[in-house]
Design a protein around this motif. Structure first.
Motif, short mmCIF file in Angstrom:
data_model
loop_
_atom_site.label_atom_id
_atom_site.label_comp_id
_atom_site.label_asym_id
_atom_site.label_seq_id
_atom_site.Cartn_x
_atom_site.Cartn_y
_atom_site.Cartn_z
N ASP A 92 0.83 -1.20 0.00
CA ASP A 92 0.00 0.00 0.00
C ASP A 92 0.86 1.25 0.00
O ASP A 92 0.38 2.35 0.17
N ASN A 93 2.15 1.10 -0.25
CA ASN A 93 3.08 2.21 -0.24
C ASN A 93 3.11 2.86 -1.62
O ASN A 93 3.37 2.20 -2.62
N MET A 94 2.85 4.15 -1.67
CA MET A 94 2.79 4.85 -2.95
C MET A 94 4.15 4.91 -3.65
O MET A 94 4.22 4.91 -4.87
N GLU A 95 5.25 4.93 -2.88
CA GLU A 95 6.58 4.96 -3.50
C GLU A 95 6.85 3.66 -4.25
O GLU A 95 7.39 3.67 -5.35
N GLN A 96 6.46 2.56 -3.68
CA GLN A 96 6.66 1.27 -4.36
C GLN A 96 5.71 1.11 -5.54
O GLN A 96 6.07 0.51 -6.54
N LEU A 97 4.52 1.67 -5.45
CA LEU A 97 3.57 1.60 -6.55
C LEU A 97 4.02 2.45 -7.74
O LEU A 97 3.70 2.15 -8.89
N ARG A 98 4.77 3.51 -7.47
CA ARG A 98 5.29 4.35 -8.54
C ARG A 98 6.51 3.72 -9.21
O ARG A 98 6.95 4.19 -10.23
N GLY A 99 7.08 2.70 -8.61
CA GLY A 99 8.27 2.07 -9.17
C GLY A 99 9.55 2.57 -8.56
O GLY A 99 10.63 2.16 -8.96
N ASN A 100 9.47 3.46 -7.58
CA ASN A 100 10.67 3.97 -6.91
C ASN A 100 11.11 2.98 -5.84
O ASN A 100 10.30 2.30 -5.23
N GLU A 101 12.37 2.90 -5.63
CA GLU A 101 12.90 2.04 -4.56
C GLU A 101 12.60 2.69 -3.21
O GLU A 101 12.76 3.88 -3.03
N TYR A 102 12.16 1.88 -2.30
CA TYR A 102 11.84 2.37 -0.96
C TYR A 102 12.69 1.61 0.04
O TYR A 102 12.82 0.40 -0.01
N GLU A 103 13.28 2.34 0.94
CA GLU A 103 14.20 1.73 1.91
C GLU A 103 13.47 1.04 3.02
O GLU A 103 12.59 1.44 3.61
#
Length: 112
Positions: free
Chosen positions: A101-112
């Motif tokens: 449900d993390n928007m950063e991961q849904l955008r394709g960006n790497e999330y720490e």
């Protein structure tokens, strides 16, 4: 009294915008709900908070309340219920399809 409700509506708007800018989908859904509640309060306040009789013409009554803000708020409640339902269904579907449900991961960006 109207000043206090305007401040409360402003606080609800600010909290709703803050929640919309978060990364979790549930917080975004809560933010849309808060903004819709703030809009309801704002419409009610703009209709002036005055006391009076219902808008039924009777003898001896000179001061009536305006029914238009209440009708607008009722319409706004129905629309915000529909928007909230759509946002929740989309969030549920997104979490089931993507397992996050993390928007950063849904955008394709790497999330720490």
């Amino acid at each position: 009294m109207e000043f206090i409700i305007c401040i409360l509506a402003g606080i609800l708007f600010a909290t709703g915008v803050y929640n919309i800018l978060q990364k979790q989908l549930l917080r975004i859904a809560i933010g849309t709900g808060l903004i819709s509640h703030a809009a309801h309060l704002f419409i009610l306040t703009m209709g002036k908070l005055k006391r009076g009789q219902p808008p039924i013409i009777l003898e001896g009554i000179t001061e009536y309340t305006d029914p238009l803000p209440h009708a607008l708020i009722l319409t706004s409640i129905v629309i915000s219920f529909g928007v909230t339902s759509v946002v929740l269904v989309l969030a549920y579907r997104t979490v089931n399809e993507n397992n996050t449900d993390n928007m950063e991961q849904l955008r394709g960006n790497e999330y720490e």
